[in-house]
Structures are given as C-alpha cells and as structure tokens.
Design an enzyme around this catalytic site. Structure first.
Site, PDB file in Angstrom:
ATOM      1  N   LYS A  75     -10.116   2.115  -3.587  1.00  0.00           N
ATOM      2  CA  LYS A  75      -8.705   1.985  -3.225  1.00  0.00           C
ATOM      3  C   LYS A  75      -8.493   0.855  -2.217  1.00  0.00           C
ATOM      4  O   LYS A  75      -7.391   0.326  -2.089  1.00  0.00           O
ATOM      5  CB  LYS A  75      -8.183   3.304  -2.654  1.00  0.00           C
ATOM      6  N   ASP A 123      -2.895  10.806  -0.772  1.00  0.00           N
ATOM      7  CA  ASP A 123      -3.853  11.896  -0.595  1.00  0.00           C
ATOM      8  C   ASP A 123      -4.894  11.487   0.442  1.00  0.00           C
ATOM      9  O   ASP A 123      -5.706  12.279   0.875  1.00  0.00           O
ATOM     10  CB  ASP A 123      -4.595  12.148  -1.913  1.00  0.00           C
TER      11      ASP A 123
HETATM   12  C1  LIG Z   1     -11.890   8.197  -4.788  1.00  0.00           C
HETATM   13  C2  LIG Z   1     -10.863   8.182  -5.838  1.00  0.00           C
HETATM   14  N1  LIG Z   1     -11.248   8.231  -7.109  1.00  0.00           N
HETATM   15  C3  LIG Z   1     -10.355   8.195  -8.108  1.00  0.00           C
HETATM   16  C4  LIG Z   1      -8.997   8.139  -7.849  1.00  0.00           C
HETATM   17  C5  LIG Z   1      -8.040   8.146  -8.992  1.00  0.00           C
HETATM   18  O1  LIG Z   1      -7.301   6.975  -9.078  1.00  0.00           O
HETATM   19  P1  LIG Z   1      -5.913   6.961  -9.850  1.00  0.00           P
HETATM   20  O2  LIG Z   1      -4.967   7.826  -9.094  1.00  0.00           O
HETATM   21  O3  LIG Z   1      -5.546   5.532  -9.890  1.00  0.00           O
HETATM   22  O4  LIG Z   1      -6.188   7.558 -11.199  1.00  0.00           O
HETATM   23  C6  LIG Z   1      -8.552   8.091  -6.524  1.00  0.00           C
HETATM   24  C7  LIG Z   1      -7.118   8.060  -6.209  1.00  0.00           C
HETATM   25  O5  LIG Z   1      -6.716   8.134  -5.069  1.00  0.00           O
HETATM   26  C8  LIG Z   1      -9.506   8.089  -5.488  1.00  0.00           C
HETATM   27  O6  LIG Z   1      -9.157   8.016  -4.205  1.00  0.00           O
END
Ligand SMILES: Cc1ncc(COP(=O)(O)O)c(C=O)c1O
Length: 401
Positions: A75, A123
């Site tokens: 992110k 989050d």
């Molecule tokens: C560590 C991690 N993996 C996967 C995701 C999933 O990403 P997306 O919401 O773009 O599907 C997030 C989203 O915040 C994340 O923080």
C-alpha cells in the site's frame, strides 16, 4: 471453494482508461517517481523450492512487500503516489506549466500542497501511505479509522503527522463519514476504492501498485503460469490482472482472486455476474481484506482479466503465516502479516485438491507467482498468532525453534 470466471465479458479487452493507467508506460512513470523517494529499493523476490516440492508445482516465487518503503505493505506504493500526483496536477494549474515528477519537492509545489487537505478512510495500510505522501509534500491530512482498527495501526498512521478521526462503526461507515466531511470542508478524498462517478483517484492509487509488477517481471527467471492474489476491494488483484494482461496478452498467466470467506465480495460478485455488496459476517483475522463491496474499477477489470475466484478461511491464513515463518529446509523465512500470505493460502488449498488442480491446470510444471502483501504491520498480533516476534523470525528458523 473455487469458481471459474464464466462471465460474458471474460477475456474482453480492458477499457481504455484502465489500460492506460496500468500498463508499462504508466508503471515506468511510477518507477521514475520512486527513484526520487528516500529509502526506495525494489522489494525482494523469494524463491520457495521446498514448498513448491511439497505442493507439487514447478516453482513458487513470492514478492515480499513487507519491505516496502518502511511502511510494511504494498500500500506504500499507492496512496503516497496518488497524493504526489494530485499535488503536481494542482501545481500545474497554479503555475501555468506542467511540473515534472522530479519537482515534487520544490518550494513552488510545496506552497500548493500546503493549501490542499487530503483525506481517506482506512483499515490501516492505505491510510499510512496517504499520510506518508501528505507528509512528504507538506499537505495537511485527515485519516478516518473505524472502531475495529487496532491502536497499533492508529499510532502507525499518526506518526506521519496526520490528524486521526476515529468513528463508531465499521469500514463502510468510515468511507461514508470521510466523504461527508470532505464535502463539507473542501478536502480531497484519496480512496483506494472506487464507486460510480469516483474512479480517477482510485485508479491513480492502483497505478502506484504497478511498480511491484515491473520489479517482479524483471526478477522472475521465467514468466509465471499461475498467479494467486488476495483481495479486499480488489485494487491490487485488478492491478496485477490488468498489468499481466497488457504485458502478455493472450499468453497471460491464469489468475485466481482469493477472498476471505467472511468478506467474499469479489467471489460473490463473480457468482452474481455483477458487483454485489455482501452482508457483514464475523470479523476476519485477515483485517485488511475485510471489505464488503468491490471497487468499481477493480471489478470492471477482474470480470475481464481474472480467471477464477475462491475463498479461504481464517485458520488457513494463520497456518500460512506460521509456515512462512518456519519454512521447509532451503526456503527463506518470510514475515507475512494476517493478510499477507492469503494468496499462498489459496494456492495451498488448490494444490492439495486434485479436482481443483485439474480445474485450473495447476501441474508439476506450473510457475506460481504470489505477493506477500504485508509484513507484520501489527507486530503484537503477529507475535500472538505466530509465537515469534517479527524481528526474530529468521533467527528462530535457523535455531530450529
Ligand atoms: C496487506 C494488504 N493486502 C491486501 C489488501 C487488499 O487490497 P485491495 O483492497 O486493493 O484489494 C490490502 C488492502 O488494504 C492490504 O493492506
């Protein structure tokens, strides 16, 4: 549970705006920006031959985003990049010329940034990235967190100088609340999810993620045949799907989207044939994936460029964190947070089931690509779930403890 993508639009070309944002040219632009960031280095690509043998596939490579820009997740690439791009766009209007990406720290651009407030709901990881981007350019920043965001994660965002607003309720409530407050105060919402009429900024966020694919494709010994990517609102999965489709065309790898069983908004959308909002279930340990409605842009891409959708349970996600921390002989140890190893949890589920293997053509010659999307972004919880402090993981493995 796994379903193949049988949607009418499967394998249709991407929409022009999506293809322009997520292809090789755009990814090169992101890499140019990253070159100007302190502490930037490509993240490691780990090869796991021991696990590949156990799961009876040819090879497994994991791009380890736990090392990204000091933020601990992929992110870091998205929110911060979008903030800088938005500030440069505003500066271009103010200055009457287009400042280059290299000028993002110039006094003229800083003066523009100081008058822009950026905001988002999070989050945890996305908010950290937006706050970091705002701090880098000197823009005021307000981050909305919901009741379920841990104190550790709240503090990690606050360290970047953002004002934090904690609201009652869940993630969806924080999205609604930030939109209302932004409207009232003239702030710019830098969201990682999109909805009707709000696509451009989330697409910029996704564009930032493309850098990890450029790095991975340079490092992989051969193009992957299978990819498993975890999904919250679908932004990272869609970026991977789009970029690989644009680079490899019809010869692209088979891509499976992996949702938490308790918040399977993409899986359910694939079943319904349109983006659907799912009911809130019990909270999942995969906190970053606990999203109940897909991003509109992500859905549009995944309905065309993803080949299967599946779900994994909490215990599978935790088992994978433990397996990565205590790998088979010869494999490196990897620190994966609760949402980090979920793509691998999906692979493990499919690889152990002959019918599912057959369904997606996962054979002994398969070259699998995965992303550890986060390290121990909540170190206290990590230690509870894995029994080793994140900083001690490799050492504990060497000791055999
Ligand atoms: C560590 C991690 N993996 C996967 C995701 C999933 O990403 P997306 O919401 O773009 O599907 C997030 C989203 O915040 C994340 O923080």
């Amino acid at each position: 549970m796994l379903i193949r993508n049988l949607l009418a639009e499967h394998r249709a070309p991407l929409e022009r705006a999506d293809a322009d944002a997520l292809g090789v040219t755009a990814a090169s632009e992101v890499e140019r920006f990253l070159a100007h960031r302190e502490g930037h280095a490509p993240t490691p690509l780990a090869s796991l031959p021991g696990l590949a043998r156990e799961l009876d596939v040819g090879s497994i490579h994991v791009k380890d985003e736990g090392h990204r820009l000091g933020l601990g997740s992929f992110k870091a690439l998205g929110g911060a990049y979008a903030v800088v791009r938005l500030v440069l766009e505003a500066a271009s209007k103010r200055l009457g010329r287009q400042p280059g990406i290299a000028e993002w720290r110039s006094p003229e651009v800083a003066a523009v940034a100081a008058g822009m407030t950026v905001a988002c709901a999070t989050d945890g990881n996305h908010g950290r990235s937006v706050a970091q981007g705002a701090q880098l350019v000197g823009a005021p920043c307000v981050i909305f967190v919901h009741a379920g965001v841990s104190e550790e994660r709240r503090q990690a965002i606050a360290r970047y100088g953002a004002r934090i607003v904690r609201i009652e309720g869940n993630y969806d409530d924080s999205v609604t609340e930030v939109a209302r407050a932004a409207e009232e105060n003239g702030w710019i919402v830098v969201s990682d999810t999109s909805w009707p009429g709000y696509e451009r900024i989330p697409r910029l966020v996704m564009q930032g993620y493309t850098a990890l694919l450029r790095e991975a494709l340079r490092d992989l010994p051969a193009p992957p045949t299978h990819v498993f990517v975890q999904a919250g609102v679908g932004g990272i999965a869609a970026t991977v799907a789009a970029h690989l489709a644009l680079v490899f065309g019809a010869g692209r790898p088979f891509l499976t989207v992996v949702d938490p069983a308790g918040a399977a908004c993409l899986f359910e959308s694939a079943k319904a044939g349109r983006p659907v909002k799912v009911a809130h279930g019990r909270p999942t340990v995969m906190a970053m994936l606990e999203c109940y409605e897909p991003s509109l842009v992500a859905w549009r891409i995944l309905s065309r460029a993803a080949d299967a959708f599946m779900t994994v349970e909490d215990d599978e996600a935790v088992a994978i964190m433990n397996r990565l921390a205590r790998p088979l002989a010869g494999d490196p140890a990897i620190v994966a947070g609760e949402s980090g190893g979920v793509g691998l949890a999906g692979l493990a589920q499919v690889a152990r089931d002959p019918a599912l293997r057959g369904a997606i053509g996962l054979g002994r010659d398969a070259r699998v690509f995965l992303i550890n999307t986060e390290g121990a972004t909540d170190p206290v919880l990590y230690q509870q779930l894995v029994g080793i402090a994140p900083g001690k993981v490799a050492a504990a493995t060497l000791d055999g403890s």
